[in-house]
Structure formats: C-alpha cells, structure tokens
Design an enzyme around this catalytic site. Structure first.
Site, short mmCIF file in Angstrom:
data_model
loop_
_atom_site.label_atom_id
_atom_site.label_comp_id
_atom_site.label_asym_id
_atom_site.label_seq_id
_atom_site.Cartn_x
_atom_site.Cartn_y
_atom_site.Cartn_z
NE ARG A 1 -3.60 2.49 0.52
CZ ARG A 1 -3.62 3.74 0.57
NH1 ARG A 1 -2.25 4.27 0.16
NH2 ARG A 1 -4.57 4.46 0.78
CD GLU B 1 -11.30 3.33 -2.17
OE1 GLU B 1 -10.99 2.07 -2.84
OE2 GLU B 1 -10.57 3.76 -1.33
NE ARG C 1 -3.42 -2.60 2.24
CZ ARG C 1 -4.43 -1.91 1.93
NH1 ARG C 1 -4.98 -2.06 0.62
NH2 ARG C 1 -4.75 -1.10 2.82
#
Length: 340
Positions: free
Chosen positions: A89, A97, A156
């Site tokens: 990330r 999004e 992540r």
C-alpha cells in the site's frame, strides 16, 4: 529434566510478555491492523527512508522488488528478492476508489453528487491505468517511513515506491491522480501537502475535472456538451512552465478530457484566454472515450493526443487567467478560471 511446574510458569510468562507493547499502528488507510506480527521482509532497509521528488537524481536505498500486479492506483503486488510475494500500500497518498464507493468529502471541492462520485471513479480508473503503465513488470525500490509501521490493516507493506530513481507516490500528487492521505503521521506530510495544493490550484488531473468552486451548491461536475452530446472537460491547466516560460512554451498547456462513451470531434471549436488569444481545433482533433488531448502553447507536430498552438510567447498568465471554450458556432460552452 525440567520440572513440569517450572515449564508451565515459563510459558505463562512468555504469553503475558507477548501481550505488552506500545500503541497499535494504523496502515495507509487509517485502519487498525489485524495482525501486527506479520513477518516483514528480511532484506536490509534504511533507518531513514528516502522519498525524493521526481526531479531528484539520487536513487533511494531500500528493498528491490518486482511488480507482478496492480490492484489499483495506490496498491500493488510485488515479488521480493527471496521469492516471496507481497502486497504494498503506497504511503502518504490515496487515489480514488475503483473497488468501492468514493466519498467526495475526502477530496476538497468535489461535490457530493452522483456526478462527483462518477468523476472520482473515472479518475480512480485512470490512476490504476497509470500505475499499470509505469510499474507493471518493472523492478522498483521500496523504502519505509520511520513514523509508520511496516505493515497495516490487511497485513500489507506500507512503503514508498521508487521507479527509475523517482518517487511514484509523489508523482501521483503532482499529476492530480491522488490526494495526500491525511490520517497518517508519515514523515513527508508537508511536502505531499504542498504538492496536492499546487495540483488543486492549477486544476491538474482530478482537481480540474471533478472539483468546483462551491461544492455545497453544485449539482453537476462542470463540463461542456460537445457535438453529439458527449461531455468535454478541462482536466488540467499548466500555466507555469518549468524554468523561463518563454524558453519552454510546450510545458505551458491545457488538457481536455472526454468523460463520455463516444468520440468527441472538436474540429472548429476554439480555445481562448482573457486577452482573446485564440486557437482553433483543426480537422481530425478528436478525443476518444475517457481519453485526453493536450494543447501546448509552443510548436510541434500534432498527434498522439497532443496539439500545438504555434505561439511564439506564453499565453496563459501564471498569476491567473480564464480558459474559454467555444463550439463551432461561436457559443461559449465552457469557462474555467484559475488563480496564480
């Protein structure tokens, strides 16, 4: 042989010790991590991360990784030197999004309307395509932030991504493809904030396409309806060329975008400034669905989404001006002002 009682006591102490710790970190999405014990890469990482702007020439120290997939504009899958695969990330940035609903409140100036949300999704898709074009299949360098954990909510990696010695995270901001992620105390907040502010002021990327002056009263994202009913948007205004504007006329430009599903034919349409410098789009000037076309002030050969005005001096004032678009009938269909 060790006493069973002593062994049980030792195990109890170890369990209790594992419960102690400092504050629980958040990831680049601002969520609480599910598993803070997820292993981190074993390769050496710098004690002080490096995140240089694109103009820097120095390459950052960190972990090299191969990009094997792009999830969206700010999330990628990588293969690490030991052969393991991981998800990264990108720190400090947030692109619109594409796999969930967008919240216009996160992007200042974008109206909380269906048009605003649709515009953000369109730019989320563009950010994803940009990440695929720039990162997919390449070897990049990952560096980390002293103020942030190595991993976040979904396990992540939280990292800065550098490709060819340039910061990809920072570039998302300067190109208007992302906002600064504010729910994080990362080290480069001020630099990233300044990059976002500059993009917003100049109407770069999503800020030029989706934001309006008064989102509280806006009902639609501003656009011109081109011949055939397709929406034409001003997506970026770049009046301040690098260095001396007079010596770098092609870095002064306006980018137009097609937010519709059909090709827009701009032949005969015009672009003007407040001083009535006027450019007429030539035959063949078209923008495909979700495509763009950039009008440069200087000279060059038209093609591949680029047009050249052929002016010998700057047109767009660095301290503020208005882009005026008229259709082939001479009617003003779109105006966008900017401040210096």
């Amino acid at each position: 042989m060790q006493s069973p009682v002593r062994a049980v006591a030792l195990c109890t102490l170890l369990v209790l010790a594992g419960c102690a710790g400092g504050p629980v970190p958040t990831d680049g999405d601002g969520r609480m991590p599910l598993d803070t014990d997820t292993p981190t890469p074993t390769a050496a990482t710098p004690s002080t991360p490096v995140d240089a702007p694109p103009s820097a020439t120095a390459s950052p120290d960190g972990i090299e990784a191969e990009v094997i997939g792009v999830v969206d504009g700010d999330t990628i899958d990588v293969r690490l030197p030991n052969g393991s695969e991981d998800t990264v990330r990108l720190l400090g940035v947030d692109t619109p999004e594409v796999h969930a609903e967008n919240d216009p409140a996160e992007f200042p100036g974008v109206p909380d309307t269906e048009a605003g949300r649709d515009c953000l999704r369109s730019w989320g898709e563009r950010a994803s395509e940009h990440a695929k074009d720039e990162l997919a299949g390449k070897t990049v360098t990952l560096s980390f932030d002293a103020n942030e954990p190595r991993r976040g909510y979904f396990g992540r990696l939280l990292a800065y991504v550098h490709v060819d010695g340039e910061s990809f995270n920072y570039g998302l901001l300067t190109q208007g493809l992302a906002r600064r992620y504010d729910d994080s105390g990362f080290e480069y907040r001020d630099r990233y904030g300044a990059a976002e502010d500059a993009a917003r002021t100049n109407g770069v990327g999503l800020w030029g396409a989706c934001a309006v002056d008064d989102p509280q009263t806006a009902t639609e994202t501003p656009f011109a309806v081109a011949d055939g009913g397709e929406p034409l948007r001003i997506e970026a205004i770049h009046p301040d060329a690098a260095g001396d504007d007079r010596e770098n006329l092609n870095d002064e430009y306006v980018t137009f975008g097609n937010a519709g599903d059909e090709t827009i034919d701009l032949a005969g349409w015009t672009v003007s400034d407040e001083a009535d410098h006027t450019y007429t789009f030539p035959e063949g000037a078209e923008i495909g669905p979700n495509g763009t076309i950039t009008l440069h002030t200087g000279s060059g050969e038209d093609g591949d989404g680029h047009l050249y005005w052929g002016e010998g001096s700057p047109v767009w004032n660095n301290d503020g001006d208005t882009v005026i678009v008229r259709n082939a009938s001479g009617e003003t269909v779109l105006e966008r002002s900017y401040d210096g």
